[in-house]
Design an enzyme around this catalytic site. Structure first.
Site, PDB file in Angstrom:
ATOM      1  N   VAL A   1      19.140  -1.919  12.120  1.00  0.00           N
ATOM      2  CA  VAL A   1      17.799  -2.010  11.654  1.00  0.00           C
ATOM      3  C   VAL A   1      16.895  -0.844  12.294  1.00  0.00           C
ATOM      4  O   VAL A   1      17.050  -0.704  13.374  1.00  0.00           O
ATOM      5  CB  VAL A   1      17.172  -3.473  12.123  1.00  0.00           C
ATOM      6  CG1 VAL A   1      15.547  -3.389  11.859  1.00  0.00           C
ATOM      7  CG2 VAL A   1      17.875  -4.542  11.308  1.00  0.00           C
ATOM      8  N   ASP A   2      16.274  -0.083  11.461  1.00  0.00           N
ATOM      9  CA  ASP A   2      15.402   0.896  12.115  1.00  0.00           C
ATOM     10  C   ASP A   2      16.309   1.982  12.723  1.00  0.00           C
ATOM     11  O   ASP A   2      15.686   2.704  13.689  1.00  0.00           O
ATOM     12  CB  ASP A   2      14.036   0.307  12.605  1.00  0.00           C
ATOM     13  CG  ASP A   2      13.323  -0.549  11.813  1.00  0.00           C
ATOM     14  OD1 ASP A   2      13.196  -0.386  10.790  1.00  0.00           O
ATOM     15  OD2 ASP A   2      12.726  -1.509  12.632  1.00  0.00           O
TER      16      ASP A   2
ATOM     17  N   HIS B   1       8.915   3.101   8.615  1.00  0.00           N
ATOM     18  CA  HIS B   1       8.648   2.442   9.776  1.00  0.00           C
ATOM     19  C   HIS B   1       7.449   2.747  10.633  1.00  0.00           C
ATOM     20  O   HIS B   1       7.195   4.036  10.597  1.00  0.00           O
ATOM     21  CB  HIS B   1       9.767   2.373  10.533  1.00  0.00           C
ATOM     22  CG  HIS B   1       9.854   1.430  11.762  1.00  0.00           C
ATOM     23  ND1 HIS B   1       9.823   0.181  11.640  1.00  0.00           N
ATOM     24  CD2 HIS B   1       9.362   1.952  12.910  1.00  0.00           C
ATOM     25  CE1 HIS B   1       9.607  -0.234  12.983  1.00  0.00           C
ATOM     26  NE2 HIS B   1       9.544   0.753  13.769  1.00  0.00           N
TER      27      HIS B   1
ATOM     28  N   SER C   1       0.923  -1.096   0.014  1.00  0.00           N
ATOM     29  CA  SER C   1      -0.012   0.122  -0.004  1.00  0.00           C
ATOM     30  C   SER C   1       0.803   1.151   0.022  1.00  0.00           C
ATOM     31  O   SER C   1       0.446   2.382  -0.623  1.00  0.00           O
ATOM     32  CB  SER C   1      -1.066  -0.022   1.269  1.00  0.00           C
ATOM     33  OG  SER C   1      -0.421   0.271   2.198  1.00  0.00           O
TER      34      SER C   1
ATOM     35  N   MET D   1      10.977  -6.938   3.882  1.00  0.00           N
ATOM     36  CA  MET D   1      11.095  -7.663   5.043  1.00  0.00           C
ATOM     37  C   MET D   1      12.285  -8.601   4.946  1.00  0.00           C
ATOM     38  O   MET D   1      12.339  -9.506   5.669  1.00  0.00           O
ATOM     39  CB  MET D   1       9.833  -8.623   5.276  1.00  0.00           C
ATOM     40  CG  MET D   1       8.340  -7.953   5.342  1.00  0.00           C
ATOM     41  SD  MET D   1       8.450  -6.733   6.538  1.00  0.00           S
ATOM     42  CE  MET D   1       8.581  -7.935   8.114  1.00  0.00           C
TER      43      MET D   1
ATOM     44  N   ARG E   1      22.959 -14.314   1.682  1.00  0.00           N
ATOM     45  CA  ARG E   1      22.538 -13.055   1.442  1.00  0.00           C
ATOM     46  C   ARG E   1      23.280 -12.223   0.309  1.00  0.00           C
ATOM     47  O   ARG E   1      22.873 -11.387  -0.158  1.00  0.00           O
ATOM     48  CB  ARG E   1      22.604 -12.289   2.780  1.00  0.00           C
ATOM     49  CG  ARG E   1      21.600 -12.772   3.745  1.00  0.00           C
ATOM     50  CD  ARG E   1      21.958 -12.390   5.209  1.00  0.00           C
ATOM     51  NE  ARG E   1      21.707 -10.768   5.483  1.00  0.00           N
ATOM     52  CZ  ARG E   1      22.163 -10.289   6.320  1.00  0.00           C
ATOM     53  NH1 ARG E   1      23.126 -10.631   7.155  1.00  0.00           N
ATOM     54  NH2 ARG E   1      21.855  -8.942   6.633  1.00  0.00           N
TER      55      ARG E   1
HETATM   56  C1  GRF Z   1       3.920  -0.558   6.794  1.00  0.00           C
HETATM   57  O1  GRF Z   1       3.398  -0.521   7.669  1.00  0.00           O
HETATM   58  C2  GRF Z   1       5.499  -0.109   6.659  1.00  0.00           C
HETATM   59  O2  GRF Z   1       5.531   1.057   7.594  1.00  0.00           O
HETATM   60  C3  GRF Z   1       6.278  -1.156   7.384  1.00  0.00           C
HETATM   61  O3  GRF Z   1       5.641  -2.367   6.698  1.00  0.00           O
HETATM   62  C4  GRF Z   1       4.166  -1.970   6.218  1.00  0.00           C
HETATM   63  C5  GRF Z   1       4.073  -2.282   4.722  1.00  0.00           C
HETATM   64  O4  GRF Z   1       2.832  -2.012   4.328  1.00  0.00           O
HETATM   65  N1  GRF Z   1       7.495  -1.153   6.760  1.00  0.00           N
HETATM   66  P1  GRF Z   1       2.387  -2.014   2.879  1.00  0.00           P
HETATM   67  O5  GRF Z   1       3.040  -3.360   2.096  1.00  0.00           O
HETATM   68  O6  GRF Z   1       3.115  -0.710   2.438  1.00  0.00           O
HETATM   69  O7  GRF Z   1       1.019  -2.047   2.745  1.00  0.00           O
END
Ligand code: GRF
Length: 225
Positions: free
Chosen positions: A147-148, A112, A15, A93, A68
């Site tokens: 990470v983050d 994030h 999204s 991910m 990786r």
């Molecule tokens: C979102 O909440 C984003 O912040 C996080 O993963 C989710 C991905 O959602 N990193 P989408 O695939 O963009 O709908």
């Protein structure tokens, strides 16, 4: 205007990717989404991108079984093939190696779903509810090896309501993600982002005024709030 060629990296729903595609449909937007790259062939976002004529590619991380470097080399080949200059991670991910991150330093952003540095990692909405924070939100940051952890470009905050469930809070944050990410990517693509001592500066950005308090403080003269 030459638009910066951006790849959006996804693993699922997409999204945020869709929000970036919608913004980039405006020819005045400083970035062109030149590729949507997924590490999973079943990512729902791929069909959305393809339906809009955006090139897509899949590099299946599972096919590399813990290799990786090999996975990232295959991704780099796709990115080079599409002449990509900027990476936008949007629900991607996989954790990237320090080498990959270094090659894209200053040119890779992530979104994030929390107000970093609070709640890095997964399950941010459940953790925010459990912690009892009254404000929650989302962050767009430059990607660094941790990470983050990278320098923060932009954040949007939402109230956490007593009635919230994980789902209702996630939906409120996601609506802000869809507004914030296109704006932040535009600043980077337009060359307006710089770093000073590890902190981001955005040239000519309008800073927010006012404040967001939750619950609202009592009006003057009232004893109960
Ligand atoms: C979102 O909440 C984003 O912040 C996080 O993963 C989710 C991905 O959602 N990193 P989408 O695939 O963009 O709908």
């Amino acid at each position: 205007m030459t638009r910066a060629r951006v790849a959006v990296l996804i693993s699922g729903r997409g999204s945020n990717m869709a929000a970036l595609l919608a913004a980039a449909a405006d020819p005045a937007y400083p970035a062109e989404i030149a590729l949507v790259l997924s590490n999973r062939a079943d990512a729902a976002g791929l069909a959305h991108a393809a339906a809009r004529g955006v090139p897509t590619a899949v590099v299946e991380s599972r096919a590399f079984r813990g290799d990786r470097q090999g996975f990232e080399a295959a991704m780099e080949a796709e990115l080079a093939r599409h002449d990509i200059r900027i990476l936008a991670l949007a629900g991607f991910m996989r954790v990237l190696t320090a080498g990959f991150v270094a090659r894209w330093e200053g040119r890779m952003v992530n979104i994030h779903p929390s107000l970093l540095p609070a709640f890095p990692g997964l399950d941010t909405h459940a953790r925010a509810l459990a912690a009892g924070v009254r404000l929650h939100g989302c962050t767009v940051h430059l990607v660094s090896a941790g990470v983050d952890e990278g320098p923060i470009l932009a954040q949007a905050a939402v109230p956490v309501l007593d009635s919230d469930t994980e789902g209702s809070l996630a939906a409120r944050v996601l609506a802000e993600e869809h507004r914030l990410y296109p704006a932040a990517l535009a600043w980077l693509a337009a060359g307006r982002v710089s770093l000073a001592g590890g902190v981001v500066r955005i040239a000519d950005a309008r800073g927010a005024t006012g404040s967001l308090a939750n619950p609202l403080p009592a009006a003057p003269g009232l004893s109960k709030g």
